[in-house]
Design a protein around this motif. Sequence first.
Motif, PDB file in Angstrom:
ATOM      1  N   ARG A 236     -63.190 -72.798 -22.177  1.00  0.00           N
ATOM      2  CA  ARG A 236     -62.836 -71.467 -22.697  1.00  0.00           C
ATOM      3  C   ARG A 236     -63.996 -70.487 -22.532  1.00  0.00           C
ATOM      4  O   ARG A 236     -63.794 -69.307 -22.216  1.00  0.00           O
ATOM      5  N   THR A 237     -65.205 -70.981 -22.754  1.00  0.00           N
ATOM      6  CA  THR A 237     -66.377 -70.116 -22.621  1.00  0.00           C
ATOM      7  C   THR A 237     -66.540 -69.631 -21.187  1.00  0.00           C
ATOM      8  O   THR A 237     -66.773 -68.442 -20.944  1.00  0.00           O
ATOM      9  N   ASP A 238     -66.410 -70.553 -20.229  1.00  0.00           N
ATOM     10  CA  ASP A 238     -66.534 -70.183 -18.814  1.00  0.00           C
ATOM     11  C   ASP A 238     -65.453 -69.165 -18.424  1.00  0.00           C
ATOM     12  O   ASP A 238     -65.728 -68.198 -17.690  1.00  0.00           O
ATOM     13  N   GLU A 239     -64.216 -69.388 -18.909  1.00  0.00           N
ATOM     14  CA  GLU A 239     -63.124 -68.461 -18.600  1.00  0.00           C
ATOM     15  C   GLU A 239     -63.408 -67.077 -19.173  1.00  0.00           C
ATOM     16  O   GLU A 239     -63.211 -66.057 -18.508  1.00  0.00           O
ATOM     17  N   LEU A 240     -63.874 -67.049 -20.410  1.00  0.00           N
ATOM     18  CA  LEU A 240     -64.127 -65.768 -21.064  1.00  0.00           C
ATOM     19  C   LEU A 240     -65.260 -65.015 -20.387  1.00  0.00           C
ATOM     20  O   LEU A 240     -65.142 -63.807 -20.118  1.00  0.00           O
ATOM     21  N   LEU A 241     -66.358 -65.699 -20.104  1.00  0.00           N
ATOM     22  CA  LEU A 241     -67.485 -65.029 -19.444  1.00  0.00           C
ATOM     23  C   LEU A 241     -67.079 -64.507 -18.066  1.00  0.00           C
ATOM     24  O   LEU A 241     -67.535 -63.442 -17.638  1.00  0.00           O
ATOM     25  N   GLY A 242     -66.207 -65.239 -17.380  1.00  0.00           N
ATOM     26  CA  GLY A 242     -65.712 -64.772 -16.092  1.00  0.00           C
ATOM     27  C   GLY A 242     -64.891 -63.504 -16.232  1.00  0.00           C
ATOM     28  O   GLY A 242     -65.033 -62.562 -15.438  1.00  0.00           O
ATOM     29  N   GLN A 243     -64.056 -63.450 -17.259  1.00  0.00           N
ATOM     30  CA  GLN A 243     -63.252 -62.251 -17.494  1.00  0.00           C
ATOM     31  C   GLN A 243     -64.127 -61.061 -17.879  1.00  0.00           C
ATOM     32  O   GLN A 243     -63.898 -59.941 -17.418  1.00  0.00           O
ATOM     33  N   LEU A 244     -65.122 -61.329 -18.702  1.00  0.00           N
ATOM     34  CA  LEU A 244     -66.003 -60.240 -19.123  1.00  0.00           C
ATOM     35  C   LEU A 244     -66.811 -59.690 -17.948  1.00  0.00           C
ATOM     36  O   LEU A 244     -66.988 -58.479 -17.818  1.00  0.00           O
ATOM     37  N   SER A 245     -67.286 -60.594 -17.090  1.00  0.00           N
ATOM     38  CA  SER A 245     -68.084 -60.141 -15.942  1.00  0.00           C
ATOM     39  C   SER A 245     -67.235 -59.351 -14.951  1.00  0.00           C
ATOM     40  O   SER A 245     -67.739 -58.491 -14.225  1.00  0.00           O
ATOM     41  N   ASN A 246     -65.931 -59.623 -14.955  1.00  0.00           N
ATOM     42  CA  ASN A 246     -65.016 -58.892 -14.071  1.00  0.00           C
ATOM     43  C   ASN A 246     -64.406 -57.668 -14.737  1.00  0.00           C
ATOM     44  O   ASN A 246     -63.511 -57.024 -14.185  1.00  0.00           O
ATOM     45  N   ARG A 247     -64.880 -57.400 -15.981  1.00  0.00           N
ATOM     46  CA  ARG A 247     -64.412 -56.226 -16.734  1.00  0.00           C
ATOM     47  C   ARG A 247     -62.905 -56.255 -16.980  1.00  0.00           C
ATOM     48  O   ARG A 247     -62.227 -55.235 -16.919  1.00  0.00           O
ATOM     49  N   THR A 248     -62.377 -57.458 -17.264  1.00  0.00           N
ATOM     50  CA  THR A 248     -60.929 -57.567 -17.495  1.00  0.00           C
ATOM     51  C   THR A 248     -60.637 -57.806 -18.978  1.00  0.00           C
ATOM     52  O   THR A 248     -59.827 -58.640 -19.350  1.00  0.00           O
ATOM     53  N   THR A 249     -61.328 -57.061 -19.839  1.00  0.00           N
ATOM     54  CA  THR A 249     -61.194 -57.276 -21.284  1.00  0.00           C
ATOM     55  C   THR A 249     -59.816 -56.914 -21.812  1.00  0.00           C
ATOM     56  O   THR A 249     -59.450 -57.325 -22.902  1.00  0.00           O
ATOM     57  N   SER A 250     -59.045 -56.141 -21.063  1.00  0.00           N
ATOM     58  CA  SER A 250     -57.690 -55.784 -21.530  1.00  0.00           C
ATOM     59  C   SER A 250     -56.739 -56.967 -21.427  1.00  0.00           C
ATOM     60  O   SER A 250     -55.647 -56.943 -21.990  1.00  0.00           O
ATOM     61  N   PHE A 251     -57.130 -57.991 -20.693  1.00  0.00           N
ATOM     62  CA  PHE A 251     -56.253 -59.138 -20.481  1.00  0.00           C
ATOM     63  C   PHE A 251     -56.942 -60.447 -20.867  1.00  0.00           C
ATOM     64  O   PHE A 251     -56.764 -61.465 -20.219  1.00  0.00           O
ATOM     65  N   ILE A 252     -57.722 -60.388 -21.940  1.00  0.00           N
ATOM     66  CA  ILE A 252     -58.447 -61.571 -22.378  1.00  0.00           C
ATOM     67  C   ILE A 252     -57.474 -62.662 -22.816  1.00  0.00           C
ATOM     68  O   ILE A 252     -56.551 -62.415 -23.590  1.00  0.00           O
ATOM     69  N   LYS A 253     -57.681 -63.873 -22.292  1.00  0.00           N
ATOM     70  CA  LYS A 253     -56.898 -65.028 -22.730  1.00  0.00           C
ATOM     71  C   LYS A 253     -57.575 -65.598 -23.972  1.00  0.00           C
ATOM     72  O   LYS A 253     -58.672 -66.131 -23.903  1.00  0.00           O
ATOM     73  N   ARG A 254     -56.902 -65.460 -25.090  1.00  0.00           N
ATOM     74  CA  ARG A 254     -57.519 -65.872 -26.348  1.00  0.00           C
ATOM     75  C   ARG A 254     -57.711 -67.384 -26.435  1.00  0.00           C
ATOM     76  O   ARG A 254     -58.676 -67.871 -27.019  1.00  0.00           O
ATOM     77  N   GLY A 255     -56.768 -68.123 -25.939  1.00  0.00           N
ATOM     78  CA  GLY A 255     -56.887 -69.568 -26.032  1.00  0.00           C
ATOM     79  C   GLY A 255     -56.532 -70.116 -27.389  1.00  0.00           C
ATOM     80  O   GLY A 255     -56.819 -71.270 -27.704  1.00  0.00           O
ATOM     81  N   ASP A 256     -55.921 -69.286 -28.233  1.00  0.00           N
ATOM     82  CA  ASP A 256     -55.424 -69.762 -29.518  1.00  0.00           C
ATOM     83  C   ASP A 256     -54.101 -69.066 -29.807  1.00  0.00           C
ATOM     84  O   ASP A 256     -53.695 -68.135 -29.113  1.00  0.00           O
ATOM     85  N   CYS A 257     -53.413 -69.548 -30.807  1.00  0.00           N
ATOM     86  CA  CYS A 257     -52.099 -68.984 -31.160  1.00  0.00           C
ATOM     87  C   CYS A 257     -52.078 -68.632 -32.636  1.00  0.00           C
ATOM     88  O   CYS A 257     -51.178 -69.055 -33.377  1.00  0.00           O
ATOM     89  N   LEU A 258     -53.050 -67.891 -33.074  1.00  0.00           N
ATOM     90  CA  LEU A 258     -53.159 -67.560 -34.491  1.00  0.00           C
ATOM     91  C   LEU A 258     -52.184 -66.452 -34.881  1.00  0.00           C
ATOM     92  O   LEU A 258     -51.926 -65.536 -34.107  1.00  0.00           O
ATOM     93  N   SER A 259     -51.681 -66.546 -36.107  1.00  0.00           N
ATOM     94  CA  SER A 259     -50.882 -65.456 -36.658  1.00  0.00           C
ATOM     95  C   SER A 259     -51.829 -64.334 -37.064  1.00  0.00           C
ATOM     96  O   SER A 259     -53.062 -64.507 -37.079  1.00  0.00           O
ATOM     97  N   SER A 260     -51.288 -63.189 -37.403  1.00  0.00           N
ATOM     98  CA  SER A 260     -52.147 -62.057 -37.794  1.00  0.00           C
ATOM     99  C   SER A 260     -52.949 -62.391 -39.044  1.00  0.00           C
ATOM    100  O   SER A 260     -54.127 -62.038 -39.157  1.00  0.00           O
ATOM    101  N   GLY A 261     -52.320 -63.089 -39.996  1.00  0.00           N
ATOM    102  CA  GLY A 261     -53.030 -63.475 -41.210  1.00  0.00           C
ATOM    103  C   GLY A 261     -54.146 -64.463 -40.939  1.00  0.00           C
ATOM    104  O   GLY A 261     -55.242 -64.366 -41.504  1.00  0.00           O
ATOM    105  N   GLU A 262     -53.880 -65.413 -40.062  1.00  0.00           N
ATOM    106  CA  GLU A 262     -54.899 -66.406 -39.696  1.00  0.00           C
ATOM    107  C   GLU A 262     -56.050 -65.751 -38.944  1.00  0.00           C
ATOM    108  O   GLU A 262     -57.220 -66.074 -39.170  1.00  0.00           O
ATOM    109  N   ARG A 263     -55.731 -64.798 -38.068  1.00  0.00           N
ATOM    110  CA  ARG A 263     -56.788 -64.116 -37.326  1.00  0.00           C
ATOM    111  C   ARG A 263     -57.641 -63.262 -38.266  1.00  0.00           C
ATOM    112  O   ARG A 263     -58.858 -63.163 -38.098  1.00  0.00           O
ATOM    113  N   ASN A 264     -57.002 -62.666 -39.272  1.00  0.00           N
ATOM    114  CA  ASN A 264     -57.765 -61.916 -40.263  1.00  0.00           C
ATOM    115  C   ASN A 264     -58.767 -62.823 -40.966  1.00  0.00           C
ATOM    116  O   ASN A 264     -59.924 -62.454 -41.188  1.00  0.00           O
TER     117      ASN A 264
END
Length: 208
Positions: free
Chosen positions: A70-98
């Motif tokens: 997940r870390t490698d995937e995220l750093l790759g997305q950030l380096s490519n400036r694709t933050t609008s399409f970040i793959k979270r890698g989790d399925c949290l509800s809004s309450g859980e994410r809070n």
Amino acid sequence: MNIEERELKIISDFMGKSDWDLILSTWKMEVDYFGINLDDFFIEITSNHIDPESAVKMCFLWQRDQLKQRTDELLGQLSNRTTSFIKRGDCLSSGERNTMTYLSKVKHDHEQVIALLIGASLRSRFNRYPVDQWPSRIAIEALYELIQSYWDQSLGSKPWHSACSSVLPVINQDYGFSINTLSGLILYLASEHCKLLSKYNLVQVVVK
């Protein structure tokens, strides 16, 4: 004995002389037994490809065995400036994410982390209360208010929307256990938190 007096007796019988210090020591005893260090739950990923305002929103809950991937995937997305399409890698509800966001804010204060975890566990039961297995809801709500009084004031009095049915992603199956005492409840919730803390990492992106 009127209704108010009966409710106060229910609360008193459940709480006894317990206070936050006793609740805290009971929780720590269970978690320490499993060798869990709260600091190990929190992971920071540094990047210079994101602005500080966007980084604040980058908070993920990843399984430990997927952390490197997940870390490698995220750093790759950030380096490519694709933050609008970040793959979270989790399925949290809004309450859980809070909850995860709140935990990340107080991660350097272990008592705050513990108070939030206990509060989140109690709050997660309010929409599906285990009436036959747990003490009176009146007593549990009193405990919730006590725990809430130890939260950082920046979280406010109602950190979760009333519609949130779950605010913690790992929950025990309550209907297989009967709990009658406060210490028993805290030990039970601590075992729930051990599952979360041992299997997952809470990951934040920070600006280098």
